[in-house]
Write a protein that holds these residues in place. Sequence first.
Motif, PDB file in Angstrom:
ATOM      1  N   ALA A   1     -12.348 -65.331 -37.940  1.00 31.54           N
ATOM      2  CA  ALA A   1     -11.637 -65.531 -36.998  1.00 31.54           C
ATOM      3  C   ALA A   1     -11.202 -66.229 -35.952  1.00 31.54           C
ATOM      4  O   ALA A   1     -10.513 -66.586 -35.358  1.00 31.54           O
ATOM      5  CB  ALA A   1     -12.196 -64.348 -36.140  1.00 31.54           C
ATOM      6  N   SER A   2     -12.425 -67.431 -35.562  1.00 28.34           N
ATOM      7  CA  SER A   2     -12.379 -68.943 -35.677  1.00 28.34           C
ATOM      8  C   SER A   2     -11.580 -69.933 -36.246  1.00 28.34           C
ATOM      9  O   SER A   2     -12.012 -71.281 -35.671  1.00 28.34           O
ATOM     10  CB  SER A   2     -13.405 -68.838 -34.874  1.00 28.34           C
ATOM     11  OG  SER A   2     -14.144 -69.291 -36.222  1.00 28.34           O
ATOM     12  N   ALA A   3     -11.380 -69.481 -37.833  1.00 25.60           N
ATOM     13  CA  ALA A   3     -11.448 -70.569 -38.760  1.00 25.60           C
ATOM     14  C   ALA A   3      -9.778 -71.181 -38.154  1.00 25.60           C
ATOM     15  O   ALA A   3      -9.685 -72.494 -38.476  1.00 25.60           O
ATOM     16  CB  ALA A   3     -10.556 -70.391 -40.669  1.00 25.60           C
ATOM     17  N   ASN A   4      -8.929 -71.276 -37.249  1.00 28.61           N
ATOM     18  CA  ASN A   4      -7.405 -71.955 -37.076  1.00 28.61           C
ATOM     19  C   ASN A   4      -8.237 -71.960 -35.487  1.00 28.61           C
ATOM     20  O   ASN A   4      -7.341 -72.089 -34.462  1.00 28.61           O
ATOM     21  CB  ASN A   4      -6.066 -71.390 -36.887  1.00 28.61           C
ATOM     22  CG  ASN A   4      -6.071 -71.196 -37.610  1.00 28.61           C
ATOM     23  OD1 ASN A   4      -6.710 -71.522 -39.045  1.00 28.61           O
ATOM     24  ND2 ASN A   4      -5.695 -70.170 -38.859  1.00 28.61           N
ATOM     25  N   THR A   5      -9.197 -71.864 -34.487  1.00 27.81           N
ATOM     26  CA  THR A   5      -9.546 -71.812 -33.644  1.00 27.81           C
ATOM     27  C   THR A   5     -10.456 -73.143 -33.496  1.00 27.81           C
ATOM     28  O   THR A   5     -11.676 -73.226 -33.235  1.00 27.81           O
ATOM     29  CB  THR A   5     -10.394 -70.812 -32.918  1.00 27.81           C
ATOM     30  OG1 THR A   5      -8.996 -69.774 -32.793  1.00 27.81           O
ATOM     31  CG2 THR A   5     -10.416 -71.165 -31.580  1.00 27.81           C
TER      32      THR A   5
ATOM     33  N   ASP B   1     -14.029 -56.224 -32.736  1.00 26.41           N
ATOM     34  CA  ASP B   1     -14.920 -56.331 -31.809  1.00 26.41           C
ATOM     35  C   ASP B   1     -15.190 -58.060 -31.714  1.00 26.41           C
ATOM     36  O   ASP B   1     -14.996 -59.243 -31.059  1.00 26.41           O
ATOM     37  CB  ASP B   1     -16.096 -55.769 -31.399  1.00 26.41           C
ATOM     38  CG  ASP B   1     -16.234 -54.109 -30.755  1.00 26.41           C
ATOM     39  OD1 ASP B   1     -14.464 -53.838 -30.413  1.00 26.41           O
ATOM     40  OD2 ASP B   1     -16.791 -53.365 -30.960  1.00 26.41           O
ATOM     41  N   CYS B   2     -15.177 -57.801 -33.066  1.00 29.08           N
ATOM     42  CA  CYS B   2     -15.432 -59.473 -32.891  1.00 29.08           C
ATOM     43  C   CYS B   2     -13.978 -60.606 -32.978  1.00 29.08           C
ATOM     44  O   CYS B   2     -14.611 -61.596 -32.160  1.00 29.08           O
ATOM     45  CB  CYS B   2     -16.733 -59.956 -34.204  1.00 29.08           C
ATOM     46  SG  CYS B   2     -18.318 -59.220 -34.085  1.00 29.08           S
ATOM     47  N   THR B   3     -13.714 -60.138 -34.157  1.00 27.36           N
ATOM     48  CA  THR B   3     -11.645 -60.263 -33.785  1.00 27.36           C
ATOM     49  C   THR B   3     -11.837 -60.686 -32.012  1.00 27.36           C
ATOM     50  O   THR B   3     -11.111 -62.125 -31.782  1.00 27.36           O
ATOM     51  CB  THR B   3     -11.490 -60.458 -34.979  1.00 27.36           C
ATOM     52  OG1 THR B   3     -11.842 -59.866 -36.087  1.00 27.36           O
ATOM     53  CG2 THR B   3      -9.956 -60.899 -34.820  1.00 27.36           C
ATOM     54  N   ALA B   4     -11.264 -59.848 -31.398  1.00 30.88           N
ATOM     55  CA  ALA B   4     -11.664 -59.769 -29.980  1.00 30.88           C
ATOM     56  C   ALA B   4     -11.975 -60.580 -29.106  1.00 30.88           C
ATOM     57  O   ALA B   4     -11.262 -61.094 -28.176  1.00 30.88           O
ATOM     58  CB  ALA B   4     -11.174 -58.402 -29.754  1.00 30.88           C
ATOM     59  N   LEU B   5     -13.262 -60.684 -29.580  1.00 34.77           N
ATOM     60  CA  LEU B   5     -14.244 -61.322 -28.923  1.00 34.77           C
ATOM     61  C   LEU B   5     -13.444 -63.409 -28.957  1.00 34.77           C
ATOM     62  O   LEU B   5     -13.345 -63.761 -27.795  1.00 34.77           O
ATOM     63  CB  LEU B   5     -15.414 -61.875 -29.581  1.00 34.77           C
ATOM     64  CG  LEU B   5     -16.644 -62.500 -28.510  1.00 34.77           C
ATOM     65  CD1 LEU B   5     -16.405 -62.154 -27.090  1.00 34.77           C
ATOM     66  CD2 LEU B   5     -17.641 -62.510 -29.313  1.00 34.77           C
ATOM     67  N   ILE B   6     -13.168 -63.371 -29.814  1.00 30.47           N
ATOM     68  CA  ILE B   6     -12.688 -65.041 -29.936  1.00 30.47           C
ATOM     69  C   ILE B   6     -11.235 -65.208 -29.731  1.00 30.47           C
ATOM     70  O   ILE B   6     -11.067 -66.411 -28.681  1.00 30.47           O
ATOM     71  CB  ILE B   6     -12.722 -65.121 -31.901  1.00 30.47           C
ATOM     72  CG1 ILE B   6     -13.965 -65.129 -32.476  1.00 30.47           C
ATOM     73  CG2 ILE B   6     -11.851 -67.000 -31.729  1.00 30.47           C
ATOM     74  CD1 ILE B   6     -15.178 -65.975 -31.877  1.00 30.47           C
ATOM     75  N   ARG B   7     -10.126 -64.170 -30.302  1.00 28.54           N
ATOM     76  CA  ARG B   7      -8.483 -64.073 -29.232  1.00 28.54           C
ATOM     77  C   ARG B   7      -9.297 -64.066 -27.712  1.00 28.54           C
ATOM     78  O   ARG B   7      -8.978 -65.349 -27.143  1.00 28.54           O
ATOM     79  CB  ARG B   7      -8.319 -62.530 -30.193  1.00 28.54           C
ATOM     80  CG  ARG B   7      -7.216 -62.491 -29.233  1.00 28.54           C
ATOM     81  CD  ARG B   7      -5.662 -61.490 -29.486  1.00 28.54           C
ATOM     82  NE  ARG B   7      -6.569 -60.526 -29.461  1.00 28.54           N
ATOM     83  CZ  ARG B   7      -7.612 -60.022 -30.044  1.00 28.54           C
ATOM     84  NH1 ARG B   7      -7.692 -60.643 -31.867  1.00 28.54           N
ATOM     85  NH2 ARG B   7      -7.930 -58.350 -29.804  1.00 28.54           N
ATOM     86  N   GLU B   8     -10.524 -62.991 -26.816  1.00 28.45           N
ATOM     87  CA  GLU B   8     -10.306 -63.232 -25.089  1.00 28.45           C
ATOM     88  C   GLU B   8     -11.173 -64.819 -25.252  1.00 28.45           C
ATOM     89  O   GLU B   8     -10.184 -65.017 -23.427  1.00 28.45           O
ATOM     90  CB  GLU B   8     -11.046 -62.091 -24.932  1.00 28.45           C
ATOM     91  CG  GLU B   8     -11.371 -61.979 -23.696  1.00 28.45           C
ATOM     92  CD  GLU B   8     -10.398 -61.539 -23.486  1.00 28.45           C
ATOM     93  OE1 GLU B   8      -9.842 -61.863 -21.994  1.00 28.45           O
ATOM     94  OE2 GLU B   8      -9.636 -61.357 -23.266  1.00 28.45           O
ATOM     95  N   ALA B   9     -12.167 -65.921 -26.323  1.00 25.38           N
ATOM     96  CA  ALA B   9     -11.997 -66.752 -25.590  1.00 25.38           C
ATOM     97  C   ALA B   9     -10.990 -67.851 -25.512  1.00 25.38           C
ATOM     98  O   ALA B   9     -11.342 -68.063 -24.539  1.00 25.38           O
ATOM     99  CB  ALA B   9     -13.467 -66.834 -26.399  1.00 25.38           C
ATOM    100  N   ALA B  10     -10.479 -67.154 -26.470  1.00 20.40           N
ATOM    101  CA  ALA B  10      -9.151 -68.491 -26.489  1.00 20.40           C
ATOM    102  C   ALA B  10      -8.503 -68.177 -25.145  1.00 20.40           C
ATOM    103  O   ALA B  10      -8.115 -68.809 -23.967  1.00 20.40           O
ATOM    104  CB  ALA B  10      -8.023 -68.091 -27.721  1.00 20.40           C
ATOM    105  N   LEU B  11      -8.069 -66.956 -24.405  1.00 20.87           N
ATOM    106  CA  LEU B  11      -7.077 -66.734 -23.688  1.00 20.87           C
ATOM    107  C   LEU B  11      -7.286 -67.283 -22.313  1.00 20.87           C
ATOM    108  O   LEU B  11      -7.153 -67.978 -21.342  1.00 20.87           O
ATOM    109  CB  LEU B  11      -7.391 -65.488 -23.783  1.00 20.87           C
ATOM    110  CG  LEU B  11      -6.031 -64.461 -24.823  1.00 20.87           C
ATOM    111  CD1 LEU B  11      -5.890 -63.395 -24.187  1.00 20.87           C
ATOM    112  CD2 LEU B  11      -4.918 -65.443 -24.641  1.00 20.87           C
ATOM    113  N   SER B  12      -9.480 -67.108 -22.237  1.00 19.41           N
ATOM    114  CA  SER B  12      -9.985 -67.760 -21.047  1.00 19.41           C
ATOM    115  C   SER B  12      -9.836 -69.380 -20.782  1.00 19.41           C
ATOM    116  O   SER B  12      -9.999 -69.617 -19.777  1.00 19.41           O
ATOM    117  CB  SER B  12     -11.185 -67.208 -21.363  1.00 19.41           C
ATOM    118  OG  SER B  12     -11.451 -65.729 -21.011  1.00 19.41           O
ATOM    119  N   ALA B  13     -10.104 -69.726 -21.649  1.00 16.34           N
ATOM    120  CA  ALA B  13      -9.434 -71.376 -21.779  1.00 16.34           C
ATOM    121  C   ALA B  13      -8.114 -71.787 -21.770  1.00 16.34           C
ATOM    122  O   ALA B  13      -7.919 -72.803 -20.788  1.00 16.34           O
ATOM    123  CB  ALA B  13      -9.651 -71.697 -23.633  1.00 16.34           C
TER     124      ALA B  13
END
Length: 748
Positions: free
Chosen positions: A670-674, A696-708
């Motif tokens: 999920a974080s390959a491009n993050t 959920d794991c995929t959504a967690l990485i996406r939400e972390a990027a949005l937090s940044a």
Amino acid sequence: MASPALTLTARLSTSAADTRRGVVRLHPEVLDALNLRSWDAVQLTGSRVTVALAAAAKSGGPTGVVLVDDIALTNLGLAEGAEVVVAPARVTAARSVTVSGSRLATAAVPPETIRLALTGKVLCTGDTVSLLPQDLAPSTATNAGQVRSRLSHALGMTWTNELVTIAASDPLGPVAVHPSTVVTWRGQQAGPAPAAVPTSEPASQAGSERSESQAHPTVAVSDLVGARESASRLTEWLRLSFDQPELLERLGAKPHLGVLVSGPAGAGKATLARSVTGAVGAELVEMSAPSVNALEAATAARRVQETINRATTIAGGGGSCVLLITDIDELLPSTDPPPLATVVLDTLRAAVTTSGLAIVVTSARPQALDPRLREPELVERELTIALPDTGVRTDLLRVLLRHAPLAPDVELGDLAERTPGFVAADLVALCRESAVQAALRHRSSPDKAGADSTEPRVHHQDFLQALSSVRPISMSASDTLQTGGLTLDDVGDMVDVKQSLAETVLWPLQYPDSFTRLGVEPPRGVLLHGPPGCGKTFLVRALAGSGRLNVFSVKGAELMDKWVGESERAVRELFLRAANAAPALVFLDEVDALAPRRGQSSDSGVGDRVVAALLTELDGVEPRHDVVVLGATNRPELVDPALLRPGRLERPVSVPPPDAAARGEILRAASANTPLASDVDLDELAASLEGYSAADCTALIREAALSAMRESLTASEVSAAHVETARATVRPSLDPAQITAFESYRNR
């Protein structure tokens, strides 16, 4: 049951995006009332009848209005504000379309460009159509930019105002232009066929029947790859009937001959009849049943009588004649046959007794034929052309391409493996499209082509590019599962699950000889079950990308219909399409909605009847070769137990919640491009995510990027603090009680 219809008021659309693209807009409530989805075809009836694609208008607009453009009003013969009757339209794939246009367009625009411009549109004979490509529908495969470039180069800046008229189509009635459709200018001859092989059966132009020598090139019987045995039997029958009728009579058999040739659409049924007719030296009189069926009843009856009279006149004059009727199920349907059907049957009964006359009819749906046609002494014999397997497709490609300049890297065996479900007509379209790709490549970069600059060649990559736009006839009415380039190798962990799916789904389709050698029947189906969000659908997409097979993806609720018999018919047609596109995988998502436990529903028995139809198709009298069924559900206890016994969805495959190692793999994917900061430890994070599903794991990485991004829109990486902030929002969705219930079901 008659199709629903509504009377609406025609209004000119103000949308420039919709103008002249063959699209009308209906209020969403009107679409629901007509049982339509966006981009379904509709029939519009005014002073004349036309067809268009229907899309949803804005919800705030009036419900009693249909938004049309100026061309649609012209085709309707109406002015703005007039009433239009709107109803669902049944559209078939066009085998050929003849168009007329201005002298400039006829001289400057090749038919192939016209085909590309019309692809994705629905048409009727007599319609005026713009050359603006239909690039609005999501499923449209037309390269709109390429079409615009070609038309601009041929006609100049005024190409957007150019209109053409649909002079004729085969079959008649509403049609859609596909990659395999042959488009010609009126008054011009179609280009030469790639090679003499079985192709789809074109109907006669404007309903007029012509002789074989006038209508179609001669095809050698030796070139009927995959149908030589059927050709040999038909040749024997015709020679006995024409040359030795007295021998048959002496042995107690009448010399009458009526043959039904069945097989998938585009397999070459009519080509078989034409080739054998030429081989035995007989004359051919041909009639297209769909063309006749589109006429008014009295005119149709007269056309049938004239055609049969011409055949009997040839036979009565001492010659031998074959009367070929293509797609006869359109003229003689099994359900609600029209009065014309009785007239046709009576005329055929009288004609078949004529000495020297044989009747050959073709149908891709023999089960939909009026049973009276199959009675003794009428059409009592049957030949079947099977779906080409990999070996036959290789031979077909070899015949098709024997005169084509191929590059050394072309591997016909690899192309055959990449074309499951393709029939002869599909392979003809593939070869034609690959030649177009090669021509475009050579024209755009002649200096880079090396030796090809003087002698253009078709490369293997040209065929691979053509495969992205050529869709087999058997899949033309089906939704294709989008794999996104996934394969099972892209699925982290789940070793046992991937192995089970490969053994049950891929092995029977890829290694049938191994099962035959060991004397066992391959599994027919798989039940994929597990908690929500654990990757069941993702696994199926990866499975479809790993195996070279056609995939029919169906949501369970999509097959349910409130009308009696419609749901069962939808199930039958689904499996028939899968059989015609074999090797194929039928993916039933949310199968618990399609096949719930019988006797517990309150839907007037619709669910019970659908379960019965599904059980019949999975384990009925007629075996389904090279078709595997995969059902997915997160409520396996609700699925009818009869569906899970051996011979049906016999192999349960559990998709467990991801453990720490699997969660680590999912987070890495999920974080390959993050870009992650150095303080983010994915393995440590994965160990702390107990109860998190793959989603959920995929959504967690996406939400972390949005937090940044919330912290700074110029953020260049995601830190551990951002991940912790995301964990406050993305909570675990797996319920321990639910997981315990799945483990209990798996143990049972």
